[in-house]
Design a protein around this motif. Structure first.
Motif: not given
Length: 467
Positions: A339-357
């Motif tokens: 692995x060179x880069x690690x990412x995360x897919x986070x849509x709807x960041x205002x929804x419970x369970x999907x915050x930018x944290x």
């Protein structure tokens, strides 16, 4: 510190922080050799070592050393020039390693520290290596990140298959510049003769313009003909990692990779970030957590893919990106060497369970492994349009939280999805309500966001500028 041994006039040279414990000339089955014991610190995420040999103390040939944390073993990539025949753990984070090299007229040896980042494929082109270095510089700079979109130059909101105008984007229509990261998908370049040519042309144009180019792959399974979970496709990778070709799955897997390689090596011929098998912690793709063998099969399959591509192309950096579907994403991590880069897919960041944290969680994960992080997919995807439902989406829910959190800013890029007649919109277009366009302009004008002209000014394919 030097130790000289007459006979073939072998010399042993040392450089900090290595200590020599012995150096002697020995007789091997092949010839007279120099055997020397060095003390070497264990590899860390940002530091590795090379054994260097010279005959004149002016020019040195480096042979990378690798430490396998799981096996507790060292290896050297030396093509027979030098070998490790013993290694012992000193218990203080260092090892005593016995090296042996055949004698020439004179031999000098030293250990040199190598500063990362280290690409998963050690043979990548210089441009590709520079891209990784610059992604690290950008990612760990908390003040700025690149903005990207999937297929910005070859799709727009009014076309079903793309308009083929690779000089136009809806981003440019609204703010005057293209995204700084150009996302693409191999799915649209394989078996889609009616559109593959302008997707390839768009990716080339983005690279030529100085943008960062990333690829994912919504890989159509062998049995269901789709990238979605399917009872038979869910067993595919289990057959592949067991090398069981009784159904032809192994052959299918590598032939599929060969088609990707043809695009990379024959059509593109420039560095890309490839994000295979993404969102594996969910259960919607056939490579997801429901697959036969689960996380263990996934890890093995990812490693096979990296090894196969690395042996056949030198243009690829590898990105691993789970979703936020579950908390135990770490079990799917294939290992630092892949692995060179690690990412995360986070849509709807205002929804419970999907915050930018959840993004800062991934940044911590990256930092512990000497990797750089990215927000690899995001956007408003509740149904309907952010343009009317949440017109200040890009500033209020993406930009402001990232700028306010120093850790969250330590990402290389943020990428959103496709604007097409069947997708999104994820960013405003020329016909959008003025409030949405004004918000996106504010997002663009922020010093924190880098669009294409600003990314181009960083010269990401050139050696990093000195501080």
């Amino acid at each position: 510190m030097f130790a000289a041994i007459r006979k073939s006039f072998a010399l042993f040279a040392l450089s900090f922080p290595v200590l020599a414990y012995s150096a002697e000339v020995v007789t091997t089955e092949q010839a007279t050799a120099l055997r020397a014991q060095l003390r070497v610190q264990e590899d860390s995420p940002g530091l590795r070592h090379a054994l260097e040999l010279s005959n004149d103390l002016r020019s040195w040939t480096a042979y990378p050393l690798s430490f396998d944390q799981e096996q507790g073993a060292w290896s050297v990539q030396a093509d027979g020039q030098v070998a490790i025949f013993a290694a012992s753990d000193r218990g203080d984070g260092s090892w005593s390693i016995d090296f042996e090299t055949l004698l020439d007229d004179a031999v000098f040896l030293r250990i040199a520290p190598l500063a990362g980042p280290f690409p998963a494929d050690s043979t990548v082109t210089e441009e590709t290596r520079h891209l990784l270095q610059n992604l690290h510089r950008l990612g760990w700079d908390a003040e700025r990140f690149a903005f990207g979109q999937e297929f910005p130059l070859s799709y727009n909101s009014t076309d079903n298959i793309g308009n083929g105008d690779i000089d136009q984007s809806e981003s440019k229509d609204v703010v005057g510049d293209h995204p700084g990261v150009h996302g693409a998908d191999f799915l649209y370049m394989i078996d889609r003769s009616w559109e593959e040519h302008f997707h390839i042309a768009a990716a080339k144009r983005a690279y030529e313009s100085g943008a960062i180019v990333t690829f994912d792959y919504h890989w159509a399974g062998k049995y269901g003909g789709d990238y979605k979970a399917h009872p038979q496709d869910d067993t595919l990778l289990d057959y592949v990692v067991r090398n069981d070709d009784s159904r032809g799955d192994v052959t299918w897997f590598y032939e599929s990779l060969d088609r990707i390689l043809a695009i990379i090596n024959d059509e593109l011929q420039f560095p890309i970030v490839f994000r295979p098998f993404h969102e594996m912690d969910g259960n919607w793709f056939w490579w997801g957590r429901q697959m036969q063998g689960g996380a263990d099969t996934y890890r093995q399959a990812y490693r096979l893919l990296v090894e196969y591509l690395s042996a056949r192309t030198d243009y690829v950096l590898f990105c691993w990106s789970p979703d936020v579907a579950l908390e135990d994403f770490e079990q799917f991590y294939p290992g630092d060497a892949y692995v060179d880069i690690v990412g995360r897919d986070i849509y709807n960041v205002t929804d419970p369970g999907r915050p930018l944290s959840k993004l800062t969680e991934m940044i911590d994960f990256a930092a512990a492994r000497g990797k750089v992080a990215a927000l690899t997919e995001t956007g408003y995807a509740r149904g309907g349009s952010f343009e009317t439902g949440d017109p200040d989406w890009w500033t209020t829910h993406i930009l402001d939280p990232i700028v306010a959190d120093e850790k969250a800013g330590k990402i290389a890029w943020v990428l959103t999805w496709i604007n097409a007649s069947w997708s999104g919109p994820y960013i405003p277009r020329s016909t959008s309500p003025q409030a949405a366009k004004d918000d996106f302009k504010a997002f663009y004008e922020s010093p924190a966001t880098l669009f294409q002209s600003e990314v181009a000014a960083l010269n990401v394919y050139a050696p990093p500028a000195s501080e």
